[in-house]
Design a protein around this motif. Structure first.
Motif, mmCIF file in Angstrom:
data_model
loop_
_atom_site.group_PDB
_atom_site.id
_atom_site.type_symbol
_atom_site.label_atom_id
_atom_site.label_comp_id
_atom_site.label_asym_id
_atom_site.label_seq_id
_atom_site.Cartn_x
_atom_site.Cartn_y
_atom_site.Cartn_z
ATOM 1 N N GLN A 288 0.827 -1.184 0.000
ATOM 2 C CA GLN A 288 0.000 0.000 0.000
ATOM 3 C C GLN A 288 0.877 1.256 0.000
ATOM 4 N N ALA A 289 1.874 1.233 -0.826
ATOM 5 C CA ALA A 289 2.773 2.384 -0.938
ATOM 6 C C ALA A 289 3.370 2.374 -2.333
ATOM 7 N N LEU A 290 4.175 3.382 -2.617
ATOM 8 C CA LEU A 290 4.804 3.494 -3.920
ATOM 9 C C LEU A 290 6.074 2.654 -3.944
ATOM 10 N N ASP A 291 6.121 1.690 -4.827
ATOM 11 C CA ASP A 291 7.274 0.807 -4.975
ATOM 12 C C ASP A 291 8.094 1.260 -6.179
ATOM 13 N N ILE A 292 9.353 1.571 -5.966
ATOM 14 C CA ILE A 292 10.269 1.924 -7.050
ATOM 15 C C ILE A 292 11.214 0.744 -7.234
ATOM 16 N N VAL A 293 11.030 -0.004 -8.301
ATOM 17 C CA VAL A 293 11.836 -1.198 -8.514
ATOM 18 C C VAL A 293 13.272 -0.796 -8.807
ATOM 19 N N ALA A 294 14.197 -1.696 -8.497
ATOM 20 C CA ALA A 294 15.620 -1.382 -8.627
ATOM 21 C C ALA A 294 16.032 -1.136 -10.068
ATOM 22 N N LEU A 308 18.796 -7.610 -13.662
ATOM 23 C CA LEU A 308 17.882 -8.722 -13.875
ATOM 24 C C LEU A 308 16.485 -8.170 -14.160
ATOM 25 N N PRO A 309 15.540 -9.005 -14.564
ATOM 26 C CA PRO A 309 14.194 -8.480 -14.841
ATOM 27 C C PRO A 309 13.547 -7.772 -13.654
ATOM 28 N N SER A 310 13.817 -8.231 -12.429
ATOM 29 C CA SER A 310 13.135 -7.634 -11.280
ATOM 30 C C SER A 310 14.089 -7.240 -10.156
ATOM 31 N N ALA A 311 15.378 -7.211 -10.410
ATOM 32 C CA ALA A 311 16.340 -6.879 -9.359
ATOM 33 C C ALA A 311 17.651 -6.443 -9.993
ATOM 34 N N VAL A 312 18.510 -5.908 -9.140
ATOM 35 C CA VAL A 312 19.868 -5.524 -9.551
ATOM 36 C C VAL A 312 20.834 -6.146 -8.560
#
Length: 634
Positions: A288-294, A308-312
Motif C-alpha cells: 500500500q505504498a509506492l514501490d520503485i523497482v531497482a 535482472l528483470p526484477s532486481a539488480v
C-alpha cells in the motif's frame, strides 16, 4: 547527499532529516582557516602579544606556537635544481650525478621551524617540466607557498621563470592569498654565474614576490633559511587575513582581544556524511505504498551491476546508487546477512520519515566493502547485494539524480586492497586476527583514495579490487604463481560469479578515459616470489586485455610505489612491462607513489600495514594533478 552507514537508525534518521536544510556556505580553504584564540592559549582579555621578527601583533599571533600544514609548489625550468633543493632540505643530501627530467610531480614532506614553539609541516611539490601543456589547477589546490626558481648560470632563466609564474597565477584558484618567493639556485658556481644578486632582487620586485633568496643545494647555503622564511611569511599572511576577517566581523584590536561578533546571514550549516557498509542482500517490501523497482530508469548506478528483470545485483566495492525523491518517508528492507538486521526474517527498516513532502531529497548509497572476506590465504565470497526496490509513501515523486551531472572524465581502477579501503579504519597495533575478524568494521571504500581522486577530478569511477590478489600470485599461496590472480576477474560483472552468461559487456557501457592499475605488491609479499618472466608476461597480458576491451584511446596509468619494501619491489617490473607495452600503445604511463606519502609506520597505517584514511587522502591529492595532466595531454 546522504550515504548510509552501519550506525543506529536514529542517527540515519537524523542525517536524512536535515538533508533538506542544506545551506550554501562560503568559506576559505582549510589551510587558511583562522586558528582560534583558545587554541593559541590566548584568552579573551589578555594583552596583545609582542611583535616577532618585525611582524605585526596579528601576524605574530600565528607564529607563537603550534604546527601548521603548508603546501609549497616549486616552479622552474628544466635543470634549475628544484629536486635538489627538496633533497637538501629534507635529507641534507646532494646528488652530484646526471639525471633526466622528472616523469611526474614529485612530493617531499619535511618540517621547518617558525619560532621556538611553532613549526610547519611543509609539502614540497616539484611538478614536471611540460611547457607545452597547461598547468593543472589541482596542482595548486591548497598551495600556500609558490617558489619561483631561477638558475643564476643560465641567462634565459629569468624569462622562463616569469612565463611559469604567469602560468601559475592563471592556474592557481586562489593566487591572491598565496605567498610568492624567488629562489636563486647554484650560487656556489661563481665562475659560471651570469645573473647577479641585484638582477635577481629586481626580478623578485617585478613579480611582487615576498622575498628573494640565494641558495646552493651542493653546499647547503641558504636552503634552510629560505624555506623557513617562506613558511614564516605564509603563516604570517594568515594573521593578516584573520585581521581583515575580524575587521569585517566587528572585532577590534586595541590592546586587548574583544569578543568576535557574527554577521547576520553569514552562518553556515555543515552536515557530516554518513558512510555505507553494504555487505548483505537488500530488499524492499511495498505494501500500500509506492514501490520503485531497482531496475527503474530513474535510479542511477555507478560501477558494474547485473540488471535482472526484477532486481539488480552487484558485489564490487564502490558501486553506488542515487536518485532524487519528494515524499514523506523512505523505507528499506533486507535480511540478516551482515550488519543491519539481527533476525532471519524479512524486516522493514524505516530509513527516514517526517520529511517535507514538497521538498526534494537526494539519496546516495555506496557499497563500502569488497566482494570477499579475507581470512589468511582463504578467501570466502560474501553474499552479493541484491536490490529489489525502494518503498516510498503513496504519492511521492522520484526523479533521476547523480552526484555529477556532467562528469569531466570516467575512471576505472583495477587493483587489490590498496584501492578498496581494506583496513583504513583500523589501527597499526591491531593483531592480524582482530583485523580479519573485523574486516567489515575496518573497511570503507568510500574513504579510500579512488573516490577522493574522482571527486577532485569531477569524474565518475568504477572499482574492481579484491584484497590479496596479485598479477600472477595471490598473497599466502604456497607456489610462485596462483590459479586465480586478479586478471582472471577482469571481465566479470560480479566478482564472485564466473558464469559466462554474466560477464561484463564492455561494448554496451561507456568507455572510461583512463584505467588505473595498482597491482603487484601481493606478488612480492612473501616467498617464493614469482619469476621475472612470469610477472612480466602476466602484466603484459593484463594490459592487452584492457586495451582489447576499450581500444587504443584509453589511457593506461600504471601505479606502484610507497615506503614499504613490498610496495617498491614490483615497481621495476611494472615499469619494464609498461615500457614494452607502450611501444605499441603510446597512452601507457607509469606513476610511482613516493615513499614520503606513507613513511610513518604509526601515523600512516591502519590494519595490517594498510594505509589509513589520512594517507589515502594524501595519495588522492598527489595523483590528482598528475592524472589530470595525463588526461589533458595528447
Amino acid at each position: 547527499m546522504i550515504v548510509l552507514s552501519h550506525v543506529d537508525l536514529e542517527t540515519l534518521n537524523s542525517c536524512l532529516r536535515v538533508c533538506h536544510a542544506w545551506h550554501r556556505c562560503l568559506r576559505l580553504p582549510a589551510y587558511w582557516k583562522q586558528r582560534s584564540i583558545v587554541d593559541l592559549m590566548w584568552q579573551e582579555g589578555d594583552p596583545v602579544p609582542p611583535s616577532i621578527d618585525g611582524h605585526s601583533p596579528w601576524e605574530s599571533l600565528y607564529l607563537l606556537q603550534g604546527t601548521f600544514e603548508l603546501k609549497c609548489v616549486l616552479l622552474g625550468a628544466y635543470g634549475v635544481g628544484r629536486r635538489s633543493l627538496a633533497e637538501r632540505l629534507d635529507e641534507h643530501f646532494f646528488y652530484r650525478g646526471t639525471r633526466g627530467a622528472s616523469p611526474g610531480a614529485k612530493m617531499t614532506m619535511t618540517t621547518v621551524d617558525l619560532s621556538p614553539r611553532a613549526s610547519a609541516n611543509l609539502q614540497l611539490w616539484t611538478p614536471p617540466c611540460m611547457p607545452s601543456l597547461p598547468m593543472s589547477p589541482l596542482l595548486f589546490r591548497e598551495a600556500a607557498v609558490l617558489g619561483v626558481c631561477i638558475d643564476c648560470t643560465v641567462p634565459t632563466s629569468l624569462h622562463a621563470a616569469e612565463a611559469l609564474f604567469q602560468a601559475a597565477i592563471r592556474a592557481h584558484p586562489l593566487a591572491q592569498f598565496a605567498t610568492f618567493g624567488v629562489i636563486c639556485t647554484k650560487v656556489d658556481c661563481t665562475p659560471e654565474r651570469v645573473i647577479t644578486r641585484p638582477q635577481g632582487e629586481a626580478f623578485a620586485r617585478s613579480l611582487g614576490a615576498a622575498g628573494y633568496w640565494e641558495t646552493s643545494s651542493a653546499t647547503g647555503q641558504g636552503v634552510v633559511e629560505c624555506f623557513e622564511a617562506l613558511a614564516r611569511k605564509a603563516v604570517a599572511a594568515r594573521g593578516r587575513l584573520a585581521k581583515r576577517k575580524a575587521r569585517d566581523e566587528g572585532m577590534r584590536l586595541d590592546g586587548r582581544f574583544r569578543h568576535r561578533g557574527r554577521i547576520p546571514g553569514r552562518g553556515c550549516f555543515h552536515m557530516r556524511h554518513c558512510y555505507s557498509v553494504f555487505c548483505l542482500c537488500l530488499f524492499v517490501l511495498g505494501v500500500q505504498a509506492l514501490d520503485i523497482v531497482a531496475t527503474d530508469a530513474r535510479i542511477t548506478y555507478m560501477g558494474r551491476v547485473l540488471r535482472l528483470p526484477s532486481a539488480v545485483r552487484f558485489d564490487w566495492p564502490g558501486v553506488s546508487i542515487s536518485f532524487s525523491f519528494a515524499g514523506f518517508a523512505l523505507t528499506l528492507d533486507d535480511r540478516d546477512r551482515g550488519l543491519i538486521l539481527t533476525s532471519d526474517q524479512m524486516e522493514r527498516i524505516s530509513i527516514v520519515s517526517g520529511l517535507d513532502p514538497l521538498a526534494n531529497h537526494t539519496l546516495f548509497l555506496m557499497k563500502s566493502n569488497e566482494a570477499s572476506n579475507v581470512q589468511l590465504h582463504v578467501q570466502t565470497p560474501l553474499d552479493q547485494v541484491q536490490l529489489i526496490s525502494f518503498q516510498l509513501d503513496d504519492g511521492a515523486r522520484v526523479e533521476p539524480w547523480t552526484p555529477l551531472a556532467s562528469p569531466r572524465w570516467r575512471l576505472e581502477v583495477f587493483s587489490d586492497s590498496d584501492s578498496n579501503g581494506f583496513g583504513i579504519l583500523g589501527l597499526p597495533d591491531m593483531s592480524l586476527s582482530t583485523c580479519l575478524e573485523g574486516i567489515i568494521k575496518y573497511q570503507d571504500t568510500h574513504l579510500g583514495w579512488v573516490p577522493l581522486l574522482a571527486a577532485q577530478l569531477q569524474a565518475t569511477f568504477s572499482i574492481e579490487a579484491w584484497s590479496g590478489k596479485g598479477v600472477v600470485k595471490n598473497v599466502g599461496d604456497p607456489g610462485s604463481t596462483s590459479p586465480d590472480p586478479m586478471p582472471v576477474y577482469w571481465n566479470r560483472t560480479l566478482a564472485c560469479d564466473p558464469a559466462p552468461a554474466t560477464r561484463w559487456d564492455f561494448a554496451s557501457h561507456p568507455r572510461p578515459d583512463a584505467v588505473l592499475v595498482l597491482l603487484g605488491s601481493n606478488d612480492y609479499l612473501g616467498e617464493p616470489y614469482p619469476g621475472d618472466a612470469d610477472f612480466h608476461q602476466g602484466y603484459l597480458d593484463l594490459l592487452a586485455a584492457i586495451t582489447g576491451a576499450y581500444g587504443p584511446q584509453v589511457h593506461l596509468i600504471n601505479l606502484c610505489g610507497g615506503h614499504d619494501p613490498e610496495a617498491q619491489r614490483p615497481c621495476p617490473h611494472v615499469a619494464a612491462a609498461a615500457a614494452q607495452f607502450g611501444r605499441g600503445h603510446p597512452r601507457t604511463h607509469v606513476v610511482e607513489i613516493p615513499g614520503a606519502i606513507d613513511q610513518d609506520a604509526q601515523a600512516d597505517r591502519g590494519c595490517i600495514g594498510h594505509r589509513n584514511v589520512p594517507c589515502q587522502r594524501r595519495i588522492a591529492e598527489y595523483l590528482a594533478p598528475i592524472v589530470e595532466q595525463i588526461l589533458l595531454g595528447p
